[in-house]
Design a protein around this motif. Structure first.
Motif, PDB file in Angstrom:
ATOM      1  N   LEU A   1     107.089  22.688 -22.797  1.00 58.71           N
ATOM      2  CA  LEU A   1     105.900  22.775 -23.653  1.00 58.71           C
ATOM      3  C   LEU A   1     104.611  22.780 -22.840  1.00 58.71           C
ATOM      4  CD1 LEU A   1     106.990  20.349 -26.515  1.00 58.71           C
ATOM      5  CD2 LEU A   1     106.727  22.845 -26.682  1.00 58.71           C
TER       6      LEU A   1
ATOM      7  N   GLU B   1     102.462  26.045 -23.276  1.00 58.03           N
ATOM      8  CA  GLU B   1     101.337  25.943 -24.204  1.00 58.03           C
ATOM      9  C   GLU B   1     100.142  25.165 -23.671  1.00 58.03           C
ATOM     10  OE1 GLU B   1     102.542  24.975 -28.229  1.00 58.03           O
ATOM     11  OE2 GLU B   1     104.526  25.840 -27.860  1.00 58.03           O
TER      12      GLU B   1
ATOM     13  N   ILE C   1      99.333  20.105 -26.155  1.00 57.42           N
ATOM     14  CA  ILE C   1     100.572  19.499 -26.649  1.00 57.42           C
ATOM     15  C   ILE C   1     100.392  17.993 -26.766  1.00 57.42           C
ATOM     16  CG2 ILE C   1     103.004  19.036 -26.095  1.00 57.42           C
ATOM     17  CD1 ILE C   1     102.447  21.912 -26.964  1.00 57.42           C
TER      18      ILE C   1
ATOM     19  N   ASP D   1     110.224  17.630 -30.664  1.00 58.68           N
ATOM     20  CA  ASP D   1     111.029  18.701 -30.070  1.00 58.68           C
ATOM     21  C   ASP D   1     112.171  18.154 -29.220  1.00 58.68           C
ATOM     22  OD1 ASP D   1     109.193  20.350 -31.323  1.00 58.68           O
ATOM     23  OD2 ASP D   1     108.793  21.569 -29.549  1.00 58.68           O
TER      24      ASP D   1
END
Length: 191
Positions: A22, A26, A31, A39
């Motif tokens: 992540l 991202e 995050i 997740d």
């Protein structure tokens, strides 16, 4: 070290793997902890059993990236003791890494962009990695008998940075240019 030293566990490994994916895909600041926990399918208590907080998880992510890259160097060194061949393997490895795993740029450059304070733990990890990378290249170049190994290592670091960023922006079309420029800078015959 920024992580709490505890034995590894499947939950810790899953948490770190999820966070790494992540954060890289991202962005770190984009995050939140809740997204990582969801997740990874772990509880907040599990996270705090292994990491002091998000910053420690970020540090562990970058330490993991550093260990992976050091592992690439070790694997290349296990293939050959010939300094010329080792330099060629490192250049090929950088290009392979950018095309296969780091398609969104350098995780260290990306993290540094999100943490502008040069005294932050993240920036210290980034600096430590870059120093190791540059010094390792200088050692390889010196072993291959290159003059001014430190200056050439600095050029190779810049070329690696450009390869990772260029690959993220332009795709695999930058590989040939990177390999040609890096081989020339390292004093290797064209491959």
């Amino acid at each position: 070290m920024s992580t709490i030293e505890t034995p590894t566990s499947p939950a810790r490994d899953r948490l770190l793997s999820t966070a790494a994916e992540l954060f890289y895909r991202e962005g770190i600041h984009g995050i939140g902890v809740d997204r990582v926990l969801s997740d990874a399918n772990v509880t907040r208590a599990t996270m705090y059993r292994h990491f002091a907080g998000k910053e420690a998880l970020v540090a562990a992510y970058l330490d993991r990236e550093d260990a992976t890259i050091r592992g690439y160097f070790a694997a290349a060194g296990a293939q050959t003791e010939d300094p010329e061949r080792l330099l060629a393997l490192v250049i090929e490895g950088v290009a392979d890494d950018a095309e296969r795993y780091h398609t969104r740029g350098c995780p260290f450059i990306n993290a540094a962009a999100e943490y502008p304070d040069p005294d932050s733990e993240v920036r210290r990890i980034v600096a430590r990695h870059r120093t190791w990378f540059r010094d390792t290249l200088a050692g390889l170049l010196a072993a291959a008998g290159r003059d001014d190994a430190e200056a050439t290592a600095a050029v190779l670091v810049l070329l690696r940075d450009a390869m990772l960023v260029g690959n993220a922006l332009d795709g695999a079309s930058v590989r040939d240019a990177f390999e040609r420029a890096a081989r020339q800078a390292a004093g290797l015959a064209e491959g």
